[in-house]
Design an enzyme around this catalytic site. Structure first.
Site, short mmCIF file in Angstrom:
data_model
loop_
_atom_site.label_atom_id
_atom_site.label_comp_id
_atom_site.label_asym_id
_atom_site.label_seq_id
_atom_site.Cartn_x
_atom_site.Cartn_y
_atom_site.Cartn_z
CG HIS A 80 -2.27 -1.06 1.18
ND1 HIS A 80 -3.23 -1.05 1.85
CD2 HIS A 80 -2.30 -2.16 0.49
CE1 HIS A 80 -4.05 -1.99 1.69
NE2 HIS A 80 -3.42 -2.70 0.68
CD GLU A 91 -1.78 3.95 3.55
OE1 GLU A 91 -2.77 4.31 4.15
OE2 GLU A 91 -1.31 3.22 2.69
CB CYS A 137 -6.38 -0.40 5.38
SG CYS A 137 -4.87 -1.00 5.20
CB CYS A 169 -1.62 1.31 6.33
SG CYS A 169 -1.47 0.56 4.85
#
Length: 342
Positions: A244, A246, A274, A277
């Site tokens: 992701h 991040e 999410c 993360c």
């Protein structure tokens, strides 16, 4: 600062505002050090004769409470034992009174002088607080100059650190706006402009993801206005479910500084993080998370769950949502609309 009566040990610990240090001996806490420009400088500011060591249970408990205070949890820390043997009688009186000022409250140097029966000694009170070796247990950041002005602060970044600590505590400065409030408002305006600028960089990363057919989410990690790492969503191309935006940005920042702890860093991301993360952000000790669009399906900053408000976790980043939310949401909407047309 004079040496304590007993040999001291010290250790470093992470907080929401950066690396702090604490030194102790059998009498209690000898010194606390707010963050310096680097972890090594924070440690170097301790007593030359102190040795780095493992904190005993009482000091571990103190570290946990100090970290919680700097993360926004109210605690006056008034019961923590301090070694005052090397502190002058006047300084002791100042520190003892200042310890009665709870989180969210402020007073002035002149008021402290009056309350310790030393009227006219506001300057001496300021000097005593400038030499305070116990911040934030002796909360000198809660003492202001006359007229609501911030006054000085001896920690790294000076008044900016003082303002940040008061902001974390949601302090109110008197009943009417004063000069301090003007400074705070200017600081907030500067923060808002910086947040928007950094979110634009995150949006640029999100567009890179879209160009590769990935869901357009982008992120940057920033410390003191400097971008340390950037990344975009790429689980498909990287064959990596953890890739992701991040995560990619934090990996880049950690590599850049040679440390998996990103203390004192802010993370900007175009979509609410999410749960995966959020966990990584907490492990990295990110101090502040700024996101654009909310995610009603998997958002872990309050939309579905709020992992950053979970009291059983030992690190709590400050979270701010909605920065350039419409632009961030529009990029996602156009991406999925185009995908549906295919």
């Amino acid at each position: 600062m004079p040496s304590p009566s007993l040999p001291a040990s010290f250790c470093l610990f992470d907080t929401a505002i950066g690396h702090c240090a604490i030194a102790w001996n059998a009498n209690g806490i000898v010194r606390l050090q707010l963050p310096e420009a680097s972890e090594s400088l924070t440690g170097a500011r301790h007593l030359p004769e102190a040795t780095q060591g493992e904190p005993p249970p009482s000091i571990r408990a103190a570290i946990e409470r100090i970290g919680a205070l700097l993360g926004g949890r109210a605690d006056d820390l008034a019961d923590l034992a301090l070694d005052l043997d090397a502190i002058s009688p006047f300084h002791r009186r100042v520190y003892e009174f200042v310890r009665t000022i709870g989180p969210g409250h402020t007073t002035t140097y002149g008021e402290v002088a009056a309350r310790i029966d030393a009227p006219g000694s506001a300057r001496a009170v300021g000097q005593a607080l400038g030499e305070n070796p116990f911040a934030p247990v002796v909360p000198c950041h809660r003492v202001l100059a006359a007229g609501g002005r911030a006054g000085g602060f001896s920690a790294a970044r000076g008044v900016a650190t003082k303002l940040r600590m008061l902001e974390i505590e949601k302090a109110r400065i008197g009943e009417e706006p004063g000069l301090f409030d003007d400074v705070a408002e200017q600081a907030n305006l500067g923060t808002a402009a910086l947040d928007e600028s950094m979110m634009r960089l995150a949006l640029g990363q999100a567009r890179l993801a879209a160009a590769k057919g990935e869901v357009p989410v982008g992120a940057v990690v920033v410390r003191d206005g400097e971008v340390l790492g950037a990344g975009f969503n790429q689980p498909i191309g990287a064959h990596d479910p953890s890739a992701h935006a991040e995560i990619m940005a934090m990996r880049a920042a950690a590599s850049a500084i040679g440390n998996y702890r990103l203390v004192g860093c802010d993370l900007y991301v175009t979509l609410e993080p999410c749960a995966m993360c959020a966990g990584a952000i907490q492990h990295a000790r990110i101090g502040r998370v700024v996101y654009g669009a909310a995610d009603p399906k998997t958002g872990a900053c309050g939309s579905v769950v709020d992992l950053f408000a979970e009291p059983r976790l030992n690190h709590h980043a400050h979270v701010y949502g909605g920065v350039m939310a419409s632009e961030c949401a529009a990029l996602l909407s156009s991406f999925f609309a185009e995908r549906r047309r295919r």
